[in-house]
Design a protein around this motif. Structure first.
Motif, PDB file in Angstrom:
ATOM      1  N   ARG A  66       3.856   6.162  -5.327  1.00 15.04           N
ATOM      2  CA  ARG A  66       3.884   6.085  -6.657  1.00 15.04           C
ATOM      3  C   ARG A  66       2.876   7.202  -6.993  1.00 15.04           C
ATOM      4  NH1 ARG A  66       0.956   1.919 -10.780  1.00 15.04           N
ATOM      5  NH2 ARG A  66       0.863   3.397 -12.668  1.00 15.04           N
ATOM      6  N   ALA A  67       1.729   7.512  -6.485  1.00 11.27           N
ATOM      7  CA  ALA A  67       0.821   8.438  -6.685  1.00 11.27           C
ATOM      8  C   ALA A  67       1.521   9.717  -6.185  1.00 11.27           C
ATOM      9  CB  ALA A  67      -0.407   8.270  -5.729  1.00 11.27           C
TER      10      ALA A  67
ATOM     11  N   ARG B  60      -6.361   8.340  -8.338  1.00 12.05           N
ATOM     12  CA  ARG B  60      -7.351   7.654  -7.471  1.00 12.05           C
ATOM     13  C   ARG B  60      -7.325   8.368  -6.243  1.00 12.05           C
ATOM     14  NH1 ARG B  60     -10.540   5.055  -7.473  1.00 12.05           N
ATOM     15  NH2 ARG B  60     -10.101   2.943  -6.638  1.00 12.05           N
TER      16      ARG B  60
ATOM     17  N   ARG C 243       4.001   1.744  -1.114  1.00  9.28           N
ATOM     18  CA  ARG C 243       4.423   1.778  -2.674  1.00  9.28           C
ATOM     19  C   ARG C 243       3.277   2.574  -3.396  1.00  9.28           C
ATOM     20  NH1 ARG C 243       9.466  -0.701  -3.685  1.00  9.28           N
ATOM     21  NH2 ARG C 243       8.839  -0.996  -5.835  1.00  9.28           N
ATOM     22  N   ARG C 244       2.333   2.066  -3.428  1.00  9.78           N
ATOM     23  CA  ARG C 244       1.032   2.560  -4.095  1.00  9.78           C
ATOM     24  C   ARG C 244       1.185   4.053  -3.938  1.00  9.78           C
ATOM     25  NH1 ARG C 244      -1.505  -2.402  -3.371  1.00  9.78           N
ATOM     26  NH2 ARG C 244      -2.879  -1.518  -1.621  1.00  9.78           N
TER      27      ARG C 244
ATOM     28  N   PRO D   2       0.895  -1.154  -0.035  1.00  9.80           N
ATOM     29  CA  PRO D   2      -0.015   0.040  -0.022  1.00  9.80           C
ATOM     30  C   PRO D   2       1.018   1.475   0.017  1.00  9.80           C
ATOM     31  CG  PRO D   2      -0.685  -1.576   1.651  1.00  9.80           C
ATOM     32  CD  PRO D   2       0.609  -2.135   1.178  1.00  9.80           C
TER      33      PRO D   2
ATOM     34  N   PRO E 127      -4.766   5.657  -3.556  1.00 13.98           N
ATOM     35  CA  PRO E 127      -3.286   6.034  -3.388  1.00 13.98           C
ATOM     36  C   PRO E 127      -3.124   7.738  -3.270  1.00 13.98           C
ATOM     37  CG  PRO E 127      -3.365   5.056  -5.469  1.00 13.98           C
ATOM     38  CD  PRO E 127      -4.764   4.805  -4.524  1.00 13.98           C
TER      39      PRO E 127
ATOM     40  N   GLU F  38       7.675  -3.113 -10.072  1.00 18.39           N
ATOM     41  CA  GLU F  38       6.355  -3.426 -10.498  1.00 18.39           C
ATOM     42  C   GLU F  38       5.961  -2.822 -11.817  1.00 18.39           C
ATOM     43  OE1 GLU F  38       5.601  -1.124  -6.697  1.00 18.39           O
ATOM     44  OE2 GLU F  38       7.073  -2.211  -7.620  1.00 18.39           O
TER      45      GLU F  38
END
Length: 762
Positions: free
Chosen positions: A34-35, A283, A30-31, A28, A236, A48
């Motif tokens: 990234r966001a 998101r 990492r997401r 979670p 995220p 990924e």
């Protein structure tokens, strides 16, 4: 290839941010990282995002050489050590990182592996790394966004950026920090099912608009906050909370949303367009609380969803009614959970309070009186500072003045339950609000025809449309009763309506309107030309007994005694067939007290209803003469139905005498049968025929009695007369018992009990 200072980058060569962490335990996070990176239009470098046919060490070495910023996220695990290696990939990435800015984020924990602690010790000693702790993915996303933005600004300045001297700081139009959902200080009680439903909907990409609806104080906001926190790892880009309660102009809703997101209005293009552009494909979950008073802005929410990847969780007392909306209606708590919530909130003001065998029934009664509404329970529990549960029950007949003094951190409209209801009422048009108040005089519920009756004279839209507004506003609840729509209101909403009417001096007028409706309903049911027609009309009133009782209470209060007698006469089968004859007897005794002024008809009707009940329990010699006077009154008035019914009751009274007057009974029953067959053959066969069968049974002619009762049963079954079937079966059972046929008697009594239970004849 490493970046070249001063080189010209093509559009696809954005600054690259390498993210180092264990993969599974920090998925979670990492997401979220990234966001945050993509939010600043930078390029995240993560395994990924693109698998390569290379050994892992070669892959991350190549990635590191091409990266501009290093972000390390660490928690509890040191990471996997490959065979033949002395360290994990996590530590190796740190060692291989070039001389680039390093941002280190450590998730709080008391259970870190030793080798990870050793690595972190090395990192802390590195003066080139920025180091900060965090709690969850949402906080990490905020930290990474802010730190990257600061880092880029610092590097720009260090590269020789030129700035004009700054004057006074410009006032920020909006906060730059998104508004996070509030952190509840109490646990969510009794909403596990609804919470699971909302979270499931929010995690379904196809369902991006979920609306939790319900009346004021039912717990919509509390559920929405719990659901938002439960799913925040799935968003995220974060969860943003927008409180729309202070916004009264639908045109300002987009401004409020932008404010909560930290987006300032630049003025160069419409704010809605700026907002949609800022959301983009991120998101993100928007929690829109208290939408009901700005529901006209719902199309703007819909357009915002269509132009972005955001999702919306709304709370409202009414539906938004836009495409794609998924509704989760919220009703009162189940009784056990309501008692649990009450006890928990009671302990907040009285720490030694416990649910015990001695007070459990009282707590359940308190919760039931408040319809198991969470806010009402919390306000009532606060009163245990000065009241015992027993004393609290005594005061709940007038609950609204008692339910004040909520927690000071609640919105003002939720500090008292009256204010919460008033908040909803203010959203209605004047005629709709007036209808709400008038419906407060109903004790239990009402049908559509009752609403139309109460609506008369209000003008404006029609009653159905007005009722729809009350249902949409969660002030009235709808449920089906067979083929009929049935509507109810919470007890506190009914009390609110009555109190407001009383303040305006209009309560008696609405109660009069209510009573007139049930007088008309009763007379219509009793005026049917056939026995079955009466049964059909009266069956409905079994559901509305509380309203009939309220109507009679008002008629007594207004000294409309003749109207009480008409209800009693018209609904005689209702009172008797529904097992409520004791209540009827009490009312008739009141009508026949000395000094009560009654017309001749009203007095005859009252005497009939009273004495046709008394002969079951007393051998008073005055009953037969009274019934004879009733028969004479109906005969003189040409009322065949009334005369037939009075003769049938006279026959029963003659049978109940000591000794029974069998000849008189047979004569009365035959005359009743003859009259009944003039206007309803079925009634004569199914009802009056039973009386003759009783005579045969009393004469010892059991076989003749059985045939008479079987004929009555056949006729009753043929017209679907449940009450007539039950009466015939009861007599047939006794006849079989007297004939020494207990098995056949048992069958009759068993079927009779089943039929009686279906019509509420206890």
């Amino acid at each position: 290839m490493s970046p070249v200072a001063g080189g010209i980058r093509t559009p696809d060569q954005r600054l690259r941010v390498f993210v180092s962490s264990t993969l599974k335990e920090l998925a979670p996070e990492r997401r979220a990282a990234r966001a945050a990176i993509e939010r600043l239009a930078l390029a995240p470098v993560m395994f990924e995002l693109g698998a390569r046919p290379h050994p892992p060490r070669e892959l991350y070495r190549a990635y590191l050489e091409q990266s501009d910023i290093f972000v390390g996220v660490y928690w509890e695990q040191y990471g996997w050590i490959a065979p033949g290696e002395e360290m994990s990939g996590l530590e190796d990435e740190w060692n291989l990182a070039p001389e680039i800015p390093k941002l280190i984020y450590l998730k709080r924990s008391d259970h870190r592996q030793d080798r990870l602690d050793e690595l972190l010790e090395r990192i802390r000693d590195d003066d080139d790394a920025s180091y900060v702790a965090f709690t969850d993915a949402a906080e990490l996303a905020d930290l990474v966004t802010a730190d990257l933005a600061t880092l880029l600004a610092e590097r720009f300045d260090a590269a020789g950026g030129r700035h004009a001297p700054l004057g006074e700081p410009a006032a920020e139009v909006f906060s730059t920090e998104p508004v996070r959902p509030p952190s509840p200080l109490t646990r969510l009680v009794g909403r596990e099912g609804e919470l699971a439903t909302v979270t499931r909907m929010l995690t379904d990409d196809a369902q991006r608009l979920v609306t939790v609806t319900g009346p004021g104080g039912i717990g919509k906001s509390r559920l929405a906050v719990a659901a938002a926190r439960a799913v925040e790892a799935m968003f995220p880009d974060g969860v943003v909370f927008v409180d729309l309660a202070p916004v009264l102009d639908a045109g300002l809703v987009i401004t409020a949303v932008a404010n909560a997101l930290g987006i300032r209005d630049t003025g160069d293009r419409p704010l809605a367009e700026q907002l949609a552009g800022a959301l983009g494909r991120r998101r993100l979950l928007l929690v829109l609380d208290n939408v009901e008073q700005v529901v006209e802005a719902a199309p703007e929410f819909s357009a915002l969803l269509a132009a972005s990847a955001a999702s919306v969780l709304a709370t409202s007392r009414i539906l938004l009614r836009v495409r794609g909306e998924q509704n989760v209606p919220l009703g009162p708590l189940p009784s056990p959970e309501a008692a649990e919530l009450f006890a928990e909130r009671a302990r907040a003001v009285k720490p030694d309070f416990e649910l015990t065998d001695d007070n459990a029934a009282q707590v359940v009664a308190i919760c039931g009186a408040l319809d198991n509404v969470p806010l009402a329970l919390e306000l009532a529990a606060a009163r245990l500072r000065v009241l015992t549960p027993a004393a609290l029950i005594e005061r709940l007949d007038h609950a609204l003045p008692l339910l004040v003094g909520g927690a000071r951190d609640l919105p003002e409209r939720q500090r008292t339950l009256r204010a919460t209801i008033d908040w909803s009422a203010q959203l209605l048009s004047d005629p709709e609000r007036e209808l709400l108040l008038r419906l407060g005089v109903f004790r239990a519920g009402f049908g559509l025809d009752a609403v139309e009756w109460m609506w008369d004279g209000l003008g404006g839209a029609d009653a159905v449309e007005a009722l729809g507004a009350l249902v949409d506003g969660s002030l009235v609840r709808e449920q089906d009763r067979g083929s009929r729509a049935w509507f109810t209101m919470l007890a506190t909403v009914r009390e609110y309506g009555r109190d407001r009417l009383a303040e305006r001096g209009q309560l008696a007028e609405s109660q009069e309107r209510h009573a007139d409706f049930y007088v008309g309903l009763a007379v219509a049911a009793g005026a049917s030309a056939t026995w079955q027609g009466q049964v059909e009309g009266i069956t409905r009133l079994l559901d509305e007994h509380d309203e009939v009782r309220a109507a009679v209470d008002h008629l007594f209060a207004m000294r409309r005694f003749d109207a009480v007698a008409e209800i009693a006469w018209s609904l005689y089968t209702f009172w008797w067939g529904g097992g409520r004859s004791g209540e009827l007897l009490t009312w008739m005794d009141r009508l026949l007290e000395p000094g009560v002024e009654l017309s001749e008809r009203a007095r005859v009707l009252a005497e009939y209803c009273r004495n046709s009940i008394r002969y079951w329990s007393t051998s008073d010699e005055s009953i037969v003469p009274t019934m004879l006077r009733c028969v004479d009154y109906f005969r003189r008035g040409g009322d065949c139905r009334g005369e037939a019914l009075a003769l049938a009751s006279l026959a029963v009274a003659q049978f109940a005498q000591e000794p029974p007057d069998l000849d008189g009974m047979e004569e009365s029953a035959r005359r009743s049968l003859e009259l009944a067959e003039e206007y309803d053959i079925a009634f004569g066969g199914a009802m009056a025929g039973v009386m003759i069968g009783r005579v045969r049974l009393a004469q010892g002619r059991a076989d003749d009695a059985v045939r008479r009762f079987e004929t009555s049963l056949t006729v009753a079954r043929g017209i679907g007369d449940t009450l007539g079937q039950a009466i015939a079966l009861s007599h047939l059972g006794w006849a079989h018992l007297l004939a020494a046929e207990p098995h056949r008697a048992r069958e009759c009594f068993g079927e009779q009990l089943l039929l009686a239970s279906t019509i509420g004849h206890e």
